[in-house]
Design a protein around this motif. Structure first.
Motif, PDB file in Angstrom:
ATOM      1  N   GLY A 195      11.807   3.804  10.294  1.00  8.81           N
ATOM      2  CA  GLY A 195      11.576   4.860  11.352  1.00  8.81           C
ATOM      3  C   GLY A 195      10.147   5.118  11.157  1.00  8.81           C
ATOM      4  O   GLY A 195       9.661   6.241  12.044  1.00  8.81           O
ATOM      5  N   CYS A 196       9.301   4.518  10.365  1.00 10.05           N
ATOM      6  CA  CYS A 196       8.048   5.045  10.044  1.00 10.05           C
ATOM      7  C   CYS A 196       7.034   3.714  10.796  1.00 10.05           C
ATOM      8  O   CYS A 196       6.752   3.046  10.005  1.00 10.05           O
ATOM      9  CB  CYS A 196       7.663   5.159   8.645  1.00 10.05           C
ATOM     10  SG  CYS A 196       8.586   6.272   7.833  1.00 10.05           S
ATOM     11  N   ILE A 197       6.868   4.136  11.891  1.00  6.33           N
ATOM     12  CA  ILE A 197       6.244   3.030  12.857  1.00  6.33           C
ATOM     13  C   ILE A 197       4.906   2.841  12.651  1.00  6.33           C
ATOM     14  O   ILE A 197       3.860   3.614  12.968  1.00  6.33           O
ATOM     15  CB  ILE A 197       6.458   3.331  14.488  1.00  6.33           C
ATOM     16  CG1 ILE A 197       8.061   3.792  14.559  1.00  6.33           C
ATOM     17  CG2 ILE A 197       6.006   2.201  15.275  1.00  6.33           C
ATOM     18  CD1 ILE A 197       9.191   2.554  14.177  1.00  6.33           C
ATOM     19  N   PRO A 198       4.467   1.690  12.204  1.00  9.48           N
ATOM     20  CA  PRO A 198       2.984   1.311  11.804  1.00  9.48           C
ATOM     21  C   PRO A 198       2.174   1.524  13.416  1.00  9.48           C
ATOM     22  O   PRO A 198       2.563   0.851  14.258  1.00  9.48           O
ATOM     23  CB  PRO A 198       2.967   0.064  11.258  1.00  9.48           C
ATOM     24  CG  PRO A 198       4.400  -0.065  10.683  1.00  9.48           C
ATOM     25  CD  PRO A 198       5.122   0.658  11.489  1.00  9.48           C
ATOM     26  N   LYS A 199       1.126   2.213  13.214  1.00  4.45           N
ATOM     27  CA  LYS A 199       0.097   2.335  14.400  1.00  4.45           C
ATOM     28  C   LYS A 199      -1.252   1.678  14.305  1.00  4.45           C
ATOM     29  O   LYS A 199      -1.669   1.133  15.317  1.00  4.45           O
ATOM     30  CB  LYS A 199      -0.073   3.825  14.585  1.00  4.45           C
ATOM     31  CG  LYS A 199       1.210   4.574  15.095  1.00  4.45           C
ATOM     32  CD  LYS A 199       1.871   3.805  16.596  1.00  4.45           C
ATOM     33  CE  LYS A 199       2.943   4.630  17.056  1.00  4.45           C
ATOM     34  NZ  LYS A 199       3.601   4.111  18.438  1.00  4.45           N
ATOM     35  N   ALA A 200      -1.688   1.697  13.105  1.00  2.00           N
ATOM     36  CA  ALA A 200      -3.169   1.409  12.960  1.00  2.00           C
ATOM     37  C   ALA A 200      -3.388   0.684  11.513  1.00  2.00           C
ATOM     38  O   ALA A 200      -2.660   1.362  10.548  1.00  2.00           O
ATOM     39  CB  ALA A 200      -4.067   2.151  13.019  1.00  2.00           C
ATOM     40  N   PHE A 201      -4.269  -0.260  11.401  1.00  4.62           N
ATOM     41  CA  PHE A 201      -4.435  -0.749   9.997  1.00  4.62           C
ATOM     42  C   PHE A 201      -6.165  -0.845   9.795  1.00  4.62           C
ATOM     43  O   PHE A 201      -6.694  -1.100  10.824  1.00  4.62           O
ATOM     44  CB  PHE A 201      -4.282  -2.279  10.057  1.00  4.62           C
ATOM     45  CG  PHE A 201      -2.710  -2.384  10.780  1.00  4.62           C
ATOM     46  CD1 PHE A 201      -1.575  -1.899   9.637  1.00  4.62           C
ATOM     47  CD2 PHE A 201      -2.446  -2.561  11.695  1.00  4.62           C
ATOM     48  CE1 PHE A 201      -0.350  -2.047  10.302  1.00  4.62           C
ATOM     49  CE2 PHE A 201      -0.973  -2.847  12.197  1.00  4.62           C
ATOM     50  CZ  PHE A 201       0.093  -2.440  11.311  1.00  4.62           C
ATOM     51  N   ASP A 202      -6.515  -0.543   8.556  1.00  3.18           N
ATOM     52  CA  ASP A 202      -7.732  -0.535   8.137  1.00  3.18           C
ATOM     53  C   ASP A 202      -8.006  -1.128   7.001  1.00  3.18           C
ATOM     54  O   ASP A 202      -7.564  -0.283   5.883  1.00  3.18           O
ATOM     55  CB  ASP A 202      -8.377   0.882   8.344  1.00  3.18           C
ATOM     56  CG  ASP A 202     -10.045   1.021   7.999  1.00  3.18           C
ATOM     57  OD1 ASP A 202     -10.724   0.151   8.134  1.00  3.18           O
ATOM     58  OD2 ASP A 202     -10.429   2.142   7.569  1.00  3.18           O
ATOM     59  N   TRP A 203      -8.801  -2.160   6.891  1.00  4.67           N
ATOM     60  CA  TRP A 203      -9.105  -2.799   5.488  1.00  4.67           C
ATOM     61  C   TRP A 203     -10.091  -2.177   4.753  1.00  4.67           C
ATOM     62  O   TRP A 203     -11.219  -1.687   5.532  1.00  4.67           O
ATOM     63  CB  TRP A 203      -9.519  -4.159   5.788  1.00  4.67           C
ATOM     64  CG  TRP A 203      -8.218  -5.168   6.111  1.00  4.67           C
ATOM     65  CD1 TRP A 203      -8.188  -5.640   7.166  1.00  4.67           C
ATOM     66  CD2 TRP A 203      -7.419  -5.709   4.888  1.00  4.67           C
ATOM     67  NE1 TRP A 203      -7.036  -6.611   6.871  1.00  4.67           N
ATOM     68  CE2 TRP A 203      -6.649  -6.531   5.848  1.00  4.67           C
ATOM     69  CE3 TRP A 203      -7.286  -5.444   3.686  1.00  4.67           C
ATOM     70  CZ2 TRP A 203      -5.505  -7.177   5.107  1.00  4.67           C
ATOM     71  CZ3 TRP A 203      -6.338  -5.927   3.149  1.00  4.67           C
ATOM     72  CH2 TRP A 203      -5.439  -7.051   3.755  1.00  4.67           C
ATOM     73  N   LEU A 204      -9.753  -1.462   3.542  1.00  2.62           N
ATOM     74  CA  LEU A 204     -10.776  -0.789   2.897  1.00  2.62           C
ATOM     75  C   LEU A 204     -11.526  -1.694   2.027  1.00  2.62           C
ATOM     76  O   LEU A 204     -12.870  -1.599   2.027  1.00  2.62           O
ATOM     77  CB  LEU A 204      -9.913   0.255   2.014  1.00  2.62           C
ATOM     78  CG  LEU A 204      -9.199   1.184   2.440  1.00  2.62           C
ATOM     79  CD1 LEU A 204      -8.338   2.037   1.766  1.00  2.62           C
ATOM     80  CD2 LEU A 204      -9.876   2.356   3.457  1.00  2.62           C
ATOM     81  N   PHE A 239     -10.153   4.394  -3.250  1.00  2.31           N
ATOM     82  CA  PHE A 239      -9.255   3.795  -1.952  1.00  2.31           C
ATOM     83  C   PHE A 239      -8.327   4.831  -1.698  1.00  2.31           C
ATOM     84  O   PHE A 239      -7.927   4.740  -0.093  1.00  2.31           O
ATOM     85  CB  PHE A 239      -8.637   2.621  -2.572  1.00  2.31           C
ATOM     86  CG  PHE A 239      -9.530   1.436  -2.643  1.00  2.31           C
ATOM     87  CD1 PHE A 239     -10.388   1.110  -1.958  1.00  2.31           C
ATOM     88  CD2 PHE A 239      -9.247   0.637  -3.806  1.00  2.31           C
ATOM     89  CE1 PHE A 239     -10.935  -0.206  -1.950  1.00  2.31           C
ATOM     90  CE2 PHE A 239     -10.097  -0.384  -4.002  1.00  2.31           C
ATOM     91  CZ  PHE A 239     -11.127  -0.916  -3.106  1.00  2.31           C
ATOM     92  N   ALA A 240      -7.509   5.626  -2.499  1.00  4.14           N
ATOM     93  CA  ALA A 240      -6.640   6.773  -1.747  1.00  4.14           C
ATOM     94  C   ALA A 240      -7.130   7.683  -0.999  1.00  4.14           C
ATOM     95  O   ALA A 240      -6.534   8.166  -0.119  1.00  4.14           O
ATOM     96  CB  ALA A 240      -5.888   7.187  -3.258  1.00  4.14           C
ATOM     97  N   GLN A 241      -8.694   7.820  -1.179  1.00  5.18           N
ATOM     98  CA  GLN A 241      -9.106   8.966  -0.366  1.00  5.18           C
ATOM     99  C   GLN A 241      -9.847   8.289   0.985  1.00  5.18           C
ATOM    100  O   GLN A 241     -10.815   8.854   1.756  1.00  5.18           O
ATOM    101  CB  GLN A 241     -10.193   9.705  -1.177  1.00  5.18           C
ATOM    102  CG  GLN A 241      -9.602  10.377  -2.196  1.00  5.18           C
ATOM    103  CD  GLN A 241     -10.606  11.094  -3.135  1.00  5.18           C
ATOM    104  OE1 GLN A 241     -11.288  12.203  -2.829  1.00  5.18           O
ATOM    105  NE2 GLN A 241     -10.849  10.486  -4.375  1.00  5.18           N
ATOM    106  N   GLY A 242      -9.722   6.979   1.290  1.00  2.00           N
ATOM    107  CA  GLY A 242     -10.166   6.105   2.279  1.00  2.00           C
ATOM    108  C   GLY A 242     -11.530   5.786   2.167  1.00  2.00           C
ATOM    109  O   GLY A 242     -12.299   5.556   3.233  1.00  2.00           O
ATOM    110  N   VAL A 243     -12.115   5.445   0.983  1.00  2.00           N
ATOM    111  CA  VAL A 243     -13.420   5.401   0.653  1.00  2.00           C
ATOM    112  C   VAL A 243     -13.626   3.741   0.168  1.00  2.00           C
ATOM    113  O   VAL A 243     -13.023   3.329  -0.465  1.00  2.00           O
ATOM    114  CB  VAL A 243     -14.208   6.164  -0.554  1.00  2.00           C
ATOM    115  CG1 VAL A 243     -15.483   5.882  -0.581  1.00  2.00           C
ATOM    116  CG2 VAL A 243     -13.706   7.710  -0.384  1.00  2.00           C
ATOM    117  N   LYS A 244     -14.641   3.267   1.084  1.00  2.00           N
ATOM    118  CA  LYS A 244     -14.528   1.984   1.054  1.00  2.00           C
ATOM    119  C   LYS A 244     -15.692   1.688   0.082  1.00  2.00           C
ATOM    120  O   LYS A 244     -16.556   2.151  -0.294  1.00  2.00           O
ATOM    121  CB  LYS A 244     -15.268   1.145   2.283  1.00  2.00           C
ATOM    122  CG  LYS A 244     -13.828   1.423   3.262  1.00  2.00           C
ATOM    123  CD  LYS A 244     -14.129   0.810   4.845  1.00  2.00           C
ATOM    124  CE  LYS A 244     -13.197   1.115   5.627  1.00  2.00           C
ATOM    125  NZ  LYS A 244     -13.491   0.483   7.087  1.00  2.00           N
TER     126      LYS A 244
END
Length: 296
Positions: A28-37, A285-290
């Protein structure tokens, strides 16, 4: 919106990625968006749903990924509080000092039991330091030069975070003789550690001040946050052993990121993110930093 960050142990293959997405959707955790780091290495999956449901859905994938699950807001932390031995550096300094004294197996066994939570840390520290009585203080500089190496990714992590204005604190149950040089090497602003007593050029087998232990680490986390005007939800605390557990649990309870770095089992249970496969850049990566945003 919650975010699941998958950091592959090796290469993030499409099949593994799809399995994670499917598991989230089924829970029930519906994926909405994907971002390759980092293509083929790390990816963010934004989803609608509950973090605890997502955590349960992804159980069993830890052999292939380091998995961070968190709220999407406030990901870049403004306070880093870290353990030193086996976290920011590759060794346990007291064990290496013991090696020069010819008693490493005896002391290392006590260290491991203390880090696993089987022994009281303060008592174990006093016992190990007592065994070093008579060691020439010149061995400390020799140990720093020959044995102390940064953990892979440590300097990139610290300097990237301080580059966006985060305050970095090194708090260790080890010794100031090591934390000072390590802090300078990696870019920490603040240091807390134990002080070895030295007289006539030799270790006495005692400590010269109050012990920095698990409770001290928690106090340091709270004090650093208060001094900087930073909520604990904007803090990242990282360590590897039982001595780090109160600090990690405090960060997690207030919405921050509590990280077990190749953690002992007791610490892994308290952390909301455990790194078992990757180096310390996993915390970026856990902080969304590429990678193109990482410090050189």
């Amino acid at each position: 919106m919650p975010i699941c960050t998958l950091i592959a142990a090796d290469i993030l293959e499409s099949g593994n990625f799809s399995e994670a997405k499917d598991r989230l959707a089924e829970a029930g955790c519906i994926p909405k968006a994907f971002d390759w780091l980092a293509q083929g290495k790390a990816v963010d999956i934004s989803f609608e749903g509950d973090l605890s449901d997502a955590r349960m859905a992804l159980e069993g994938l830890e052999d292939r990924f380091d998995i961070a699950l968190q709220d999407g807001a406030n990901r870049r932390k403004m306070l880093l509080v870290s353990d030193m031995d086996s976290t920011m550096i590759t060794v346990e300094c007291i064990d290496e000092l013991a090696d020069y004294a010819g008693i490493k197996p005896e002391i290392a066994a006590i260290t491991e039991r203390a880090m696993a939570g089987e022994l009281d840390f303060a008592d174990a520290l006093k016992a190990r330091v007592a065994l070093l009585a008579g060691l020439d203080e010149s061995v400390i500089a020799l140990c720093l030069r020959e044995r102390v190496q940064p953990m892979p990714g440590a300097e990139i992590l610290v300097r990237t975070m301080t580059g966006w204005g985060a305050h970095a604190v090194l708090v260790s149950g080890g010794f100031t003789s090591f934390t000072g040089p390590v802090a300078d090497m990696l870019g920490f602003h603040e240091v807390h550690a134990n002080l070895l007593e030295i007289k006539d050029g030799r270790l006495t087998g005692a400590l010269a001040a109050d012990i920095v232990d698990a409770s001290t680490k928690r106090v340091v986390l709270h004090a650093a946050a208060q001094a900087r005007g930073v909520a604990l939800g904007s803090a990242l605390a990282v360590g590897d052993g039982a001595n780090d557990l109160p600090m990690i649990a405090a960060a997690v309870s207030d919405g921050g990121l509590g990280v077990g770095y190749h953690p002992r089992p007791q610490l892994a249970q308290a952390a909301n993110f455990s790194v078992r496969h990757n180096d310390l850049t996993a915390l970026l990566f856990a902080q969304g930093v590429k990678p193109h945003e990482w410090a050189d």
